[in-house]
Design a protein around this motif. Structure first.
Motif, PDB file in Angstrom:
ATOM      1  N   ALA A   1       0.908  -1.454   0.111  1.00 28.99           N
ATOM      2  CA  ALA A   1       0.072   0.014   0.106  1.00 28.99           C
ATOM      3  C   ALA A   1       0.796   1.535  -0.126  1.00 28.99           C
ATOM      4  CB  ALA A   1      -0.904  -0.056   1.087  1.00 28.99           C
ATOM      5  N   HIS A   2       0.925   1.982  -1.049  1.00 29.63           N
ATOM      6  CA  HIS A   2       1.567   3.284  -1.228  1.00 29.63           C
ATOM      7  C   HIS A   2       0.699   4.555  -1.038  1.00 29.63           C
ATOM      8  CE1 HIS A   2       0.236   3.855  -5.324  1.00 29.63           C
ATOM      9  NE2 HIS A   2       0.491   2.290  -5.383  1.00 29.63           N
ATOM     10  N   ALA A   3      -0.431   4.614  -1.021  1.00 30.72           N
ATOM     11  CA  ALA A   3      -1.353   5.777  -0.924  1.00 30.72           C
ATOM     12  C   ALA A   3      -2.664   5.660  -0.637  1.00 30.72           C
ATOM     13  CB  ALA A   3      -1.356   6.393  -2.319  1.00 30.72           C
ATOM     14  N   ALA A   4      -3.493   6.535  -0.278  1.00 28.03           N
ATOM     15  CA  ALA A   4      -4.913   6.299   0.021  1.00 28.03           C
ATOM     16  C   ALA A   4      -5.677   7.738  -0.038  1.00 28.03           C
ATOM     17  CB  ALA A   4      -5.027   5.865   1.624  1.00 28.03           C
ATOM     18  N   ALA A   5      -6.870   7.756  -0.044  1.00 28.97           N
ATOM     19  CA  ALA A   5      -7.672   8.809  -0.060  1.00 28.97           C
ATOM     20  C   ALA A   5      -8.805   8.673   0.913  1.00 28.97           C
ATOM     21  CB  ALA A   5      -8.370   9.063  -1.548  1.00 28.97           C
ATOM     22  N   ALA A   6      -9.056   9.660   1.545  1.00 31.83           N
ATOM     23  CA  ALA A   6     -10.094   9.874   2.756  1.00 31.83           C
ATOM     24  C   ALA A   6     -10.821  11.147   2.503  1.00 31.83           C
ATOM     25  CB  ALA A   6      -9.566   9.653   4.060  1.00 31.83           C
ATOM     26  N   PHE A   7     -12.298  11.042   2.350  1.00 29.39           N
ATOM     27  CA  PHE A   7     -13.054  12.190   2.146  1.00 29.39           C
ATOM     28  C   PHE A   7     -14.106  12.178   3.170  1.00 29.39           C
ATOM     29  CE2 PHE A   7     -10.771  11.741  -1.788  1.00 29.39           C
ATOM     30  CZ  PHE A   7     -10.192  12.928  -1.984  1.00 29.39           C
ATOM     31  N   MET A   8     -14.642  13.086   3.774  1.00 30.97           N
ATOM     32  CA  MET A   8     -15.982  13.344   4.458  1.00 30.97           C
ATOM     33  C   MET A   8     -16.379  14.714   4.092  1.00 30.97           C
ATOM     34  SD  MET A   8     -18.068  14.644   6.856  1.00 30.97           S
ATOM     35  CE  MET A   8     -16.935  15.833   7.410  1.00 30.97           C
ATOM     36  N   ALA A   9     -17.685  14.891   3.423  1.00 32.91           N
ATOM     37  CA  ALA A   9     -17.871  16.110   2.792  1.00 32.91           C
ATOM     38  C   ALA A   9     -19.467  16.017   2.924  1.00 32.91           C
ATOM     39  CB  ALA A   9     -17.732  15.969   1.174  1.00 32.91           C
ATOM     40  N   VAL A  10     -19.995  16.951   3.715  1.00 31.41           N
ATOM     41  CA  VAL A  10     -21.400  17.108   4.189  1.00 31.41           C
ATOM     42  C   VAL A  10     -21.702  18.671   4.150  1.00 31.41           C
ATOM     43  CG1 VAL A  10     -21.687  15.105   5.488  1.00 31.41           C
ATOM     44  CG2 VAL A  10     -21.120  17.091   6.600  1.00 31.41           C
TER      45      VAL A  10
ATOM     46  N   LEU B   1     -11.890  17.819  13.772  1.00 25.46           N
ATOM     47  CA  LEU B   1     -11.920  17.040  14.878  1.00 25.46           C
ATOM     48  C   LEU B   1     -13.227  16.283  15.495  1.00 25.46           C
ATOM     49  CD1 LEU B   1      -9.672  19.295  15.593  1.00 25.46           C
ATOM     50  CD2 LEU B   1     -10.503  19.376  17.779  1.00 25.46           C
ATOM     51  N   ASP B   2     -14.372  16.650  14.693  1.00 27.39           N
ATOM     52  CA  ASP B   2     -15.630  16.056  15.046  1.00 27.39           C
ATOM     53  C   ASP B   2     -15.602  14.733  14.191  1.00 27.39           C
ATOM     54  OD1 ASP B   2     -18.411  15.294  15.771  1.00 27.39           O
ATOM     55  OD2 ASP B   2     -18.829  15.832  13.499  1.00 27.39           O
ATOM     56  N   MET B   3     -15.238  14.591  12.714  1.00 26.63           N
ATOM     57  CA  MET B   3     -15.521  13.695  11.898  1.00 26.63           C
ATOM     58  C   MET B   3     -13.864  12.952  11.650  1.00 26.63           C
ATOM     59  SD  MET B   3     -18.479  13.094  11.635  1.00 26.63           S
ATOM     60  CE  MET B   3     -18.611  11.857  10.443  1.00 26.63           C
ATOM     61  N   GLY B   4     -12.924  13.660  11.456  1.00 26.66           N
ATOM     62  CA  GLY B   4     -11.579  13.118  11.304  1.00 26.66           C
ATOM     63  C   GLY B   4     -11.087  11.989  12.239  1.00 26.66           C
ATOM     64  N   PRO B   5     -11.409  11.910  13.508  1.00 28.78           N
ATOM     65  CA  PRO B   5     -11.035  10.692  14.207  1.00 28.78           C
ATOM     66  C   PRO B   5     -11.360   9.582  13.739  1.00 28.78           C
ATOM     67  CG  PRO B   5     -11.810  12.384  15.846  1.00 28.78           C
ATOM     68  CD  PRO B   5     -12.153  12.974  14.312  1.00 28.78           C
ATOM     69  N   TYR B   6     -12.886   9.361  13.106  1.00 31.26           N
ATOM     70  CA  TYR B   6     -13.111   8.258  12.395  1.00 31.26           C
ATOM     71  C   TYR B   6     -12.118   7.723  11.412  1.00 31.26           C
ATOM     72  CZ  TYR B   6     -17.580   9.094  14.837  1.00 31.26           C
ATOM     73  OH  TYR B   6     -18.602   9.467  15.749  1.00 31.26           O
ATOM     74  N   TYR B   7     -11.879   8.487  10.264  1.00 24.09           N
ATOM     75  CA  TYR B   7     -11.206   8.327   9.111  1.00 24.09           C
ATOM     76  C   TYR B   7      -9.767   8.213   9.553  1.00 24.09           C
ATOM     77  CZ  TYR B   7     -14.899   9.891   6.489  1.00 24.09           C
ATOM     78  OH  TYR B   7     -16.384   9.733   5.846  1.00 24.09           O
ATOM     79  N   LEU B   8      -9.176   8.956  10.650  1.00 24.05           N
ATOM     80  CA  LEU B   8      -7.790   8.755  10.878  1.00 24.05           C
ATOM     81  C   LEU B   8      -7.415   7.669  11.630  1.00 24.05           C
ATOM     82  CD1 LEU B   8      -7.212  12.753  11.620  1.00 24.05           C
ATOM     83  CD2 LEU B   8      -6.083  11.264   9.722  1.00 24.05           C
ATOM     84  N   THR B   9      -8.476   7.324  12.797  1.00 20.11           N
ATOM     85  CA  THR B   9      -8.143   6.157  13.499  1.00 20.11           C
ATOM     86  C   THR B   9      -8.116   4.970  12.523  1.00 20.11           C
ATOM     87  OG1 THR B   9      -9.045   7.133  15.313  1.00 20.11           O
ATOM     88  CG2 THR B   9      -8.840   4.665  15.573  1.00 20.11           C
TER      89      THR B   9
ATOM     90  N   LEU C   1     -17.441  11.029  -3.950  1.00 14.84           N
ATOM     91  CA  LEU C   1     -16.092  10.860  -3.557  1.00 14.84           C
ATOM     92  C   LEU C   1     -16.019   9.387  -2.492  1.00 14.84           C
ATOM     93  CD1 LEU C   1     -15.314  14.299  -2.188  1.00 14.84           C
ATOM     94  CD2 LEU C   1     -14.164  13.240  -4.180  1.00 14.84           C
ATOM     95  N   PRO C   2     -14.925   8.906  -2.714  1.00 14.83           N
ATOM     96  CA  PRO C   2     -14.714   7.580  -1.630  1.00 14.83           C
ATOM     97  C   PRO C   2     -14.665   7.943  -0.264  1.00 14.83           C
ATOM     98  CG  PRO C   2     -12.802   8.113  -2.721  1.00 14.83           C
ATOM     99  CD  PRO C   2     -13.682   9.097  -3.516  1.00 14.83           C
ATOM    100  N   ARG C   3     -15.270   7.229   0.512  1.00 14.63           N
ATOM    101  CA  ARG C   3     -15.019   7.361   1.909  1.00 14.63           C
ATOM    102  C   ARG C   3     -13.526   7.133   2.277  1.00 14.63           C
ATOM    103  NH1 ARG C   3     -19.602   9.953   4.184  1.00 14.63           N
ATOM    104  NH2 ARG C   3     -21.398   8.966   3.239  1.00 14.63           N
TER     105      ARG C   3
ATOM    106  N   THR D   1      -1.712   9.726   2.190  1.00 13.04           N
ATOM    107  CA  THR D   1      -3.246   9.937   2.069  1.00 13.04           C
ATOM    108  C   THR D   1      -3.385  11.235   1.922  1.00 13.04           C
ATOM    109  OG1 THR D   1      -3.232   7.993   3.881  1.00 13.04           O
ATOM    110  CG2 THR D   1      -5.167   9.683   3.519  1.00 13.04           C
ATOM    111  N   THR D   2      -4.370  11.425   0.940  1.00 12.21           N
ATOM    112  CA  THR D   2      -4.916  12.683   0.523  1.00 12.21           C
ATOM    113  C   THR D   2      -6.331  12.823   1.456  1.00 12.21           C
ATOM    114  OG1 THR D   2      -3.991  12.690  -1.690  1.00 12.21           O
ATOM    115  CG2 THR D   2      -5.992  14.120  -1.070  1.00 12.21           C
ATOM    116  N   LEU D   3      -6.454  13.971   2.229  1.00  8.93           N
ATOM    117  CA  LEU D   3      -7.568  14.002   2.912  1.00  8.93           C
ATOM    118  C   LEU D   3      -8.323  15.137   3.017  1.00  8.93           C
ATOM    119  CD1 LEU D   3      -8.715  12.476   6.030  1.00  8.93           C
ATOM    120  CD2 LEU D   3      -7.280  14.500   7.000  1.00  8.93           C
ATOM    121  N   MET D   4      -9.723  15.083   3.198  1.00  8.11           N
ATOM    122  CA  MET D   4     -10.541  16.371   3.087  1.00  8.11           C
ATOM    123  C   MET D   4     -11.829  16.197   3.906  1.00  8.11           C
ATOM    124  SD  MET D   4     -12.641  18.140  -0.093  1.00  8.11           S
ATOM    125  CE  MET D   4     -14.128  17.166  -0.139  1.00  8.11           C
TER     126      MET D   4
END
Length: 364
Positions: free
Chosen positions: A146-155, A177-185, A253-255, A240-243
């Motif tokens: 695994a060399h890359a990832a994408a993580a998006f939360m957009a509401v 700080l609200d939704m980032g913990p789900y993705y980052l963890t 967008l993917p989760r 990882t690209t994060l938004m």
């Protein structure tokens, strides 16, 4: 299996209902006490758990039939409640984030170490079949390296549905700080800790309007940035690209997706416990759905308390460890710092990658 882990809940707000529903079905966990600033809310929550009583905060901390304090307060009170519980000799399981600041989070961990008690922290969604099945596929080498990832939360923003949303837009809140913990963890479980970050952020609107509940139509100020984007460099070199945004009405967008030398992996919404894990490998013509391979089946918020109870019995590390929560908080603060200074920021902390769940487990 021993006696159940006895839980005192501090905070009977909106999220407590989800915890209550899960805890009611766990034989290894028993709710014994509830405290809230609103006695009516506390009585309603306690009434869902036979034998549970409504108490004042000092009495809950001192109660001999409370082993762990479940901290469901707003983020700016997480460290205050955790430190008081630790001082009373109680274990702590807290809603995310660990604290409003990394300094406060470190103080909680140090206090727990001195007191000889454990601190666990949400999200426990990473213990469900979604993230754990994805992790099993990664560790089996199904996407290669695994060399890359994408993580998006957009509401559009939580004020559309939450009756009291102001805390989401104050210090300790915002989409990161609200939704980032789900993705980052989840990313820590899948790819390991983060070494360096680059971040940028914006605040398109200075005020928000409550859209639901008795206060619908009320406006309030926004004190934090509400659109954050950036890149995370993991310790093994993966990027990882994060938004994270409260300013997007709709997006395709993917989760979370992971990209490797042999294929790609699509991970379901990390705010939930289950969902389809999809795999695409070199030479394939389409994505395939992986059957659940690992994780707690049918899990809900609060399953982390089950893992904590079993970890205490088995004398092993629990999988929702405070070191991961502190590292995730540090990553988020580092992204905010990068956005302010316009340069990459080295993350000060690291963490132990939690043990994987290696099979599908039933709740008990």
């Amino acid at each position: 299996m021993g006696e159940p882990l006895r839980v005192g809940i501090v905070g009977a707000g909106k999220i407590s209902g989800q915890y209550s529903a899960t805890l009611s079905g766990l034989s290894r966990v028993a709710v014994t006490a509830v405290a809230d600033l609103d006695p009516a809310r506390a009585r309603l929550l306690a009434g869902r758990h036979p034998g549970a009583r409504v108490v004042d905060l000092p009495d809950l901390y001192a109660a001999p039939d409370v082993d762990v304090v479940l901290n469901l307060t707003t983020p700016n009170q997480h460290a205050v409640v955790a430190l008081a519980a630790i001082a009373a000799g109680k274990h702590v399981y807290g809603e995310k984030p660990l604290a409003a600041t990394g300094a406060d989070g470190l103080a909680v961990i140090e206090a727990a170490g001195s007191a000889g008690v454990r601190v666990a922290c949400a999200p426990d969604t990473v213990l469900g079949t979604g993230v754990q099945t994805a992790r099993a596929a990664v560790e089996a080498g199904e996407i290669g390296v695994a060399h890359a990832a994408a993580a998006f939360m957009a509401v559009p923003g939580h004020e559309r549905w939450h009756p009291d949303p102001e805390f989401y837009y104050q210090r300790g809140g915002g989409p990161l700080l609200d939704m980032g913990p789900y993705y980052l963890t989840s990313l820590v479980h899948l790819l390991g800790p983060v070494r360096r970050v680059v971040g940028m952020s914006s605040r398109p609107r200075g005020r928000r309007t409550i859209g639901d509940g008795p206060r619908a139509g009320t406006t309030f100020p926004v004190d934090v940035d509400t659109h954050i984007t950036g890149v995370l460099e993991h310790e093994d070199g993966a990027l990882t690209t994060l938004m994270m945004s409260f300013d997007v009405w709709a997006a395709h967008l993917p989760r979370i997706e992971l990209y490797g030398s042999k294929g790609s992996l699509s991970v379901p919404d990390p705010n939930h416990f289950a969902g389809d894990v999809r795999l695409f490998t070199a030479g394939a013509e389409a994505w395939g759905v992986l059957p659940p391979r690992a994780g707690y089946a049918g899990a809900g918020r609060g399953v982390g308390l089950l893992d904590l109870a079993e970890a205490l019995t088995e004398d092993r590390p629990h999988r929702t460890g405070a070191d991961v929560a502190l590292h995730v908080l540090d990553v988020m603060e580092s992204m905010e710092a990068s956005a302010r200074c316009g340069a990459s920021v080295v993350v000060r902390t690291t963490c132990r990658r939690p043990d994987a769940i290696t099979s599908v487990l039933d709740l008990g």
